[in-house]
Scaffold this motif. Structure first.
Motif, PDB file in Angstrom:
ATOM      1  N   THR A 192       0.817  -1.203   0.000  1.00  0.00           N
ATOM      2  CA  THR A 192       0.000   0.000   0.000  1.00  0.00           C
ATOM      3  C   THR A 192       0.854   1.258   0.000  1.00  0.00           C
ATOM      4  O   THR A 192       0.563   2.227  -0.721  1.00  0.00           O
ATOM      5  N   ALA A 193       1.913   1.260   0.795  1.00  0.00           N
ATOM      6  CA  ALA A 193       2.772   2.442   0.878  1.00  0.00           C
ATOM      7  C   ALA A 193       3.411   2.768  -0.461  1.00  0.00           C
ATOM      8  O   ALA A 193       3.586   3.945  -0.809  1.00  0.00           O
ATOM      9  N   GLN A 194       3.783   1.768  -1.233  1.00  0.00           N
ATOM     10  CA  GLN A 194       4.375   2.008  -2.549  1.00  0.00           C
ATOM     11  C   GLN A 194       3.324   2.343  -3.599  1.00  0.00           C
ATOM     12  O   GLN A 194       3.558   3.166  -4.492  1.00  0.00           O
ATOM     13  N   ALA A 195       2.161   1.729  -3.498  1.00  0.00           N
ATOM     14  CA  ALA A 195       1.166   1.852  -4.570  1.00  0.00           C
ATOM     15  C   ALA A 195       0.434   3.184  -4.553  1.00  0.00           C
ATOM     16  O   ALA A 195       0.184   3.773  -5.612  1.00  0.00           O
ATOM     17  N   LEU A 248      -1.434   7.844  -7.499  1.00  0.00           N
ATOM     18  CA  LEU A 248      -1.921   9.220  -7.397  1.00  0.00           C
ATOM     19  C   LEU A 248      -0.957  10.234  -8.001  1.00  0.00           C
ATOM     20  O   LEU A 248      -1.222  11.444  -7.941  1.00  0.00           O
ATOM     21  N   GLY A 249       0.142   9.775  -8.573  1.00  0.00           N
ATOM     22  CA  GLY A 249       1.074  10.685  -9.219  1.00  0.00           C
ATOM     23  C   GLY A 249       1.861  11.536  -8.253  1.00  0.00           C
ATOM     24  O   GLY A 249       2.235  12.668  -8.574  1.00  0.00           O
ATOM     25  N   ARG A 285      -6.868  -1.281  -4.215  1.00  0.00           N
ATOM     26  CA  ARG A 285      -7.281  -0.541  -5.425  1.00  0.00           C
ATOM     27  C   ARG A 285      -6.081   0.168  -6.043  1.00  0.00           C
ATOM     28  O   ARG A 285      -5.888   0.166  -7.263  1.00  0.00           O
ATOM     29  N   TYR A 286      -5.245   0.773  -5.203  1.00  0.00           N
ATOM     30  CA  TYR A 286      -4.110   1.529  -5.716  1.00  0.00           C
ATOM     31  C   TYR A 286      -2.991   0.610  -6.201  1.00  0.00           C
ATOM     32  O   TYR A 286      -2.234   0.984  -7.107  1.00  0.00           O
ATOM     33  N   HIS A 332     -11.897  -4.956  -6.034  1.00  0.00           N
ATOM     34  CA  HIS A 332     -11.299  -4.005  -6.970  1.00  0.00           C
ATOM     35  C   HIS A 332     -10.839  -4.619  -8.283  1.00  0.00           C
ATOM     36  O   HIS A 332     -10.645  -3.902  -9.268  1.00  0.00           O
ATOM     37  N   ALA A 333     -10.646  -5.929  -8.327  1.00  0.00           N
ATOM     38  CA  ALA A 333     -10.157  -6.558  -9.558  1.00  0.00           C
ATOM     39  C   ALA A 333     -11.129  -6.406 -10.706  1.00  0.00           C
ATOM     40  O   ALA A 333     -10.745  -6.529 -11.874  1.00  0.00           O
TER      41      ALA A 333
END
Length: 932
Positions: A710-713, A718-719, A752-753, A809-810
């Motif tokens: 999650t921290a990386q995604a 979100l750019g 999701r991210y 989310h898939a």
């Protein structure tokens, strides 16, 4: 500036209606026809109470093989005479032959509509040459109550509302809300002759069933929709002309509790306890007699009541019936109700009465058991083979006073009996449906005002011979299916089915997280899973309602609670908000959910409606931020860490909360530009992003915080990642996935991210690996453990909900990437629709379709015998960009022609993914040699 529906539609190019009459044309027939007419997004709505509603229509080609069809203008007419409208002679509204290509319009002034009247309307459209098509078949809408004075001054009830002692919302004590039997009400009505027209509007709280002369009015299984009843109560409108006759008639009403009145009964499960008041009703009926005389019937002192057969009813704990207490023929004329009590006039709950145009919850279908097993002499286990939301329906024959107890459950215990642990219920606080028999032969039993999620039923108290039939009645909101997905990959199809079953089970008048334990409108899923919902179902009316639910739940300081409507405030004994009540990832739905709906549907009305609450919520987050960092709430709920799932374990709530804050600011800038508002959210987003990277990014390695999925995604999707660190940040994300053997550790927020970041980088191979892993947390593991609907925990933990759609989310990847339907009306113009299928070498084929307002957009691809074939359809009036991966556009052929020579090809555009071919409407089949 003041924003309204007209401003919003003008901002997206929709043309307002103007008064005028249609004009005759002598041109040859046009290429386009209008079809699928809707008002407020609903086909033939009943109860319209807006004087400036949205009108929309789809388009059809007169020649199905035609390409490049464009609507140049339209004319819209309406009136009360169907024959005149059908003949194109209506004179109430009109557009113009050069009004443009919009298929969504709104009046500039109030329409001259009367309450309780049916109106007909029709559209004809003009093609690119200015030629009109034929008039559409007339469509109807039935108005509701347009003047507040039409409603009675008071509601009716069996008894006045009690005054509850002060308490926190949803935390009443059992003594404050003891369970009471439900009332039944009736009112006689005598008519000299059959009516020319009879229309009624009714609201029964918490829920109701209405019959006239023994015939059910409407087909809703649960109505009205759930709201904050202090702010808004929804009513239904029905044309009941055919149900009334000359002579004696009777209106019969049963009232239920629903979310309005959640009562306590010892030994029964409930999520919360509270009450807006005792069950009550309000009704306004207009009767036009044969001689033209108008009569108004209301919820007045002519109604009488008595206790009915429902002795206990809870939206959570089930329902208990004593069939011996059903008065014979009480819904029919001629019944003697002199020993019934007169109703009392009571005030309403305080909310404004508004038409309930959200599609109702209906009995969508029935399921037959796959197995019925005797587990004890008077205990039967019924297995329907699938986890669904609904209720049981039985035909039984038993002696008078015999009691059948039905226990629903998603799973079985170690002894093979129904377990209710997955929704926090059990022997001391069970969910049950009970029925006491009359002894008068075969009886039908189906609970009326409750429902539940279950796969199994345990039937107790009757022998097998007494059970003549048992069915499962599937309940969900009547949202039309608009999307289809299919791949030549059984596992992916099974995952799609798993997600779709959970979404369907949680569609009521709100999007619930589960159909048993909570039944609450948790907000994070409304935007994170918006593609999951909207690719499959026509849920735009649900998102319109959601915007109002959020605004009504918003607190004075701008805080948006985690659920809307907020039936229970999650606060501790000191009145402090708990993490479940106030978390930025949930409150962000005030901004991100309407934006998600707009991206799919292209209707800015939802953005205008959401803007005030969205502004207030962003101001609230700014006030809570410290040096740009938002550090409160749940974070990445239900991620996979060393402890039991719940609050985030692998990623700090500060990182997730701040990234969510930035997402809100970025989106507010886009919304402001779209609706013409003046606000500088973009600059604030840049400023907070700088704080975010300073706090969480290691620029030397591209690692955010501890490097969790999650921290990386989130920063990637979100750019937020500086260009110099993007490659390293992506490598860190993929490494975090590979360390888990391609298993998922991201939770409700982060997953999701993860998918978005990988898809944006073209790493669909990693996504496929995550989908296919069977021995680590993920969808395939859930299937391997017997799940038939998406579960709350990645590992299908049987102590958690087994019908939960928050991890669905898939579905976005299935439709947008694998199938190629990339829909985003925020891109505008021909870029709003992209057909860009990814075609993995180990998947032979996939096909997807989605029904836009104008018609069906579809993409199907197949790899066979060394060739690739891609078949696409673009509806009339629309354009789409086709991006075919793997080969230059020049290598593709359509019926043997190079792209530049293909009829319907409008041009070419460069995209990061490759050269895009701009297609006009029509059907195309593209082929090329398979280079993969």
């Amino acid at each position: 500036m003041r924003l309204d529906r007209r401003t919003a539609l003008a901002a997206i190019g929709a043309t307002p209606l103007v008064a005028g009459a249609g004009r005759a044309h002598s041109l040859p027939p046009g290429d386009l026809l209008a079809q699928d007419l809707r008002v407020e997004g609903v086909a033939e709505p009943a109860g319209l109470d807006l004087l400036r509603p949205r009108f929309s229509w789809g388009l059809a080609a007169r020649d199905p093989s035609a390409r490049g069809l464009v609507q140049r203008g339209f004319e819209l007419i309406g009136g009360t005479d169907r024959a005149r409208v059908a003949a194109g002679q209506g004179a109430r509204w009109a557009g113009s032959p050069a009004a443009g290509g919009q298929t969504l319009v709104v009046p500039t002034a109030d329409l001259a509509l009367d309450s309780h009247r049916r109106y007909w309307w029709a559209v004809r459209v003009f093609d690119a040459a200015g030629r009109p098509g034929a008039w559409s078949a007339p469509a109807a809408f039935l108005t509701g109550v347009l003047e507040l004075a039409r409603w009675p001054d008071r509601w009716i009830a069996a008894e006045p509302d009690p005054v509850l002692p002060p308490h926190r919302q949803g935390q009443a004590s059992p003594a404050m809300v003891p369970a009471r039997p439900l009332p039944i009400l009736r009112r006689p009505l005598r008519l000299a002759s059959p009516p020319r027209r009879a229309v009624l509007s009714v609201c029964g709280l918490g829920q109701y069933r209405l019959a006239i002369n023994g015939q059910a009015v409407g087909h809703a299984a649960l109505t009205p929709g759930w709201t904050n009843y202090r702010r808004r109560a929804l009513y239904d409108t029905h044309d009941v002309t055919a149900l009334l006759h000359a002579g004696d008639n009777v209106l019969a009403l049963m009232l239920g509790n629903g979310m309005y009145n959640v009562e306590a009964k010892e030994g029964r499960y409930t999520k919360f306890l509270d009450s807006f008041g005792r069950p009550k009703a309000i009704l306004a009926m207009t009767i036009e007699h044969a001689d033209g005389r108008i009569e108004h019937i209301a919820s007045d002192g002519q109604w009488r009541w008595r206790e009915g057969p429902i002795r206990f009813s809870s939206i959570y704990g089930g329902e208990d019936w004593d069939a011996r207490l059903v008065p014979p023929a009480w819904m029919e004329p001629g019944y003697d109700d002199r020993d019934w009590q007169p109703v009392v006039a009571v005030p309403g709950p305080g909310g404004m009465l508004r038409a309930g145009l959200v599609p109702p919850v209906v009995a969508a279908r029935t399921l037959e058991p796959v197995a019925i097993t005797a587990v004890a002499p008077d205990v039967l286990l019924v297995d329907f083979g699938v986890n669904f939301a609904g209720r049981p329906r039985l035909m039984i024959e038993a002696p008078a006073g015999a009691t059948l107890t039905i226990l629903p459950g998603e799973t079985l215990d170690e002894q093979g009996r129904v377990s209710q642990r997955s929704f926090n219920a059990g022997p001391g606080n069970r969910v049950a449906f009970t029925h006491v028999s009359t002894g008068s032969g075969v009886e039908a039993f189906e609970p009326l005002f409750s429902y539940h999620g279950f796969r199994w039923l345990e039937l107790r108290g009757l022998l097998r011979a007494a059970i003549h039939a048992v069915e499962g009645v599937v309940l969900h909101a009547d949202l039309a299916r608009v999307g289809r997905f299919q791949a030549d990959d059984p596992l992916l199809n099974a995952i799609h089915g798993l997600i779709d079953q959970a979404v369907t089970s949680n569609m009521v008048s709100v999007l619930t997280d589960c159909p048993h334990r909570e039944k609450l409108g948790w907000l994070e899923q409304t935007y994170l899973n918006a593609p999951t919902v909207l690719y499959n179902r026509d849920a735009a009316p649900l998102y319109d309602k959601l915007v109002h639910d959020i605004a009504e739940a918003q607190q004075a300081d701008g805080m948006v609670p985690g659920i809307a409507p907020e039936y229970v405030a999650f606060q501790d004994e000191q009145g402090q908000d708990q993490v479940w009540r106030n978390s930025p990832e949930w409150g962000a739905a005030a901004v991100l959910a309407p934006w998600a709906a707009y991206r799919f549907c292209g209707d800015a009305t939802v953005l205008v409606a959401a803007w005030p609450a969205a502004q207030r919520y962003c101001a609230y987050l700014a006030q809570r931020a410290r040096d740009g960092i938002v550090d409160f709430g749940m974070g990445d709920w239900y991620d996979v860490g060393p402890n039991d799932p719940g609050e985030a374990q692998l990623t700090s709530r500060a990182l997730v909360g701040t990234a969510t804050y930035i997402a809100c600011l970025q989106t507010m800038a886009k919304i402001a530009a779209r609706i013409g508002a003046v606000a500088d959210y973009a600059a604030l987003a840049v400023q907070v992003t700088q704080h975010f990277n300073a706090r969480f990014l290691d620029p030397a390695t591209g690692r955010y915080e501890r490097g969790s999925q999650t921290a990386q995604a989130m920063p990637l999707a979100l750019g937020l990642v500086p260009q110099a660190q993007r490659a390293a940040a992506l490598d860190r994300l993929i490494a975090a996935i590979r360390r888990e053997g391609n298993g998922v550790t991201a939770g409700d927020i982060g997953y999701r991210y993860v998918l978005e970041a990988l898809a944006a980088a073209g790493r669909d191979d990693v996504i496929l690996a995550m989908l296919r892993v069977r021995d680590r947390p993920g969808y395939a593991l859930q299937l391997a453990r017997g799940a038939t609907a998406l579960t709350e925990a990645w590992d299908a933990n049987p102590t958690k909900s087994l019908n939960h759609f928050m991890l669905g989310h898939a579905e976005d990847w299935f439709y947008r990437r694998l199938g190629g339907l990339d829909i985003d009306h925020a891109r505008g113009g021909d870029a709003a629709l992209r057909l860009a299928p990814q075609m993995p070498a180990d998947i032979p084929a996939a096909e997807v379709s989605y029904r836009l307002r104008e018609g069906v957009l579809s993409c199907a691809w197949r790899r066979e015998a060394g060739h690739l074939a891609v078949t696409v359809s673009v509806p009339p009036g629309r354009q789409a960009r086709l991006v075919l991966p793997g080969l230059p556009a020049s290598d593709w052929r359509e019926q043997g022609l190079a792209p530049a020579r293909v009829p319907g090809v409008l041009g070419f555009a460069r995209e990061e993914a490759g050269q895009a071919i701009t297609l006009g409407s029509g059907h195309y089949r593209w082929t090329a040699r398979d280079a993969g």
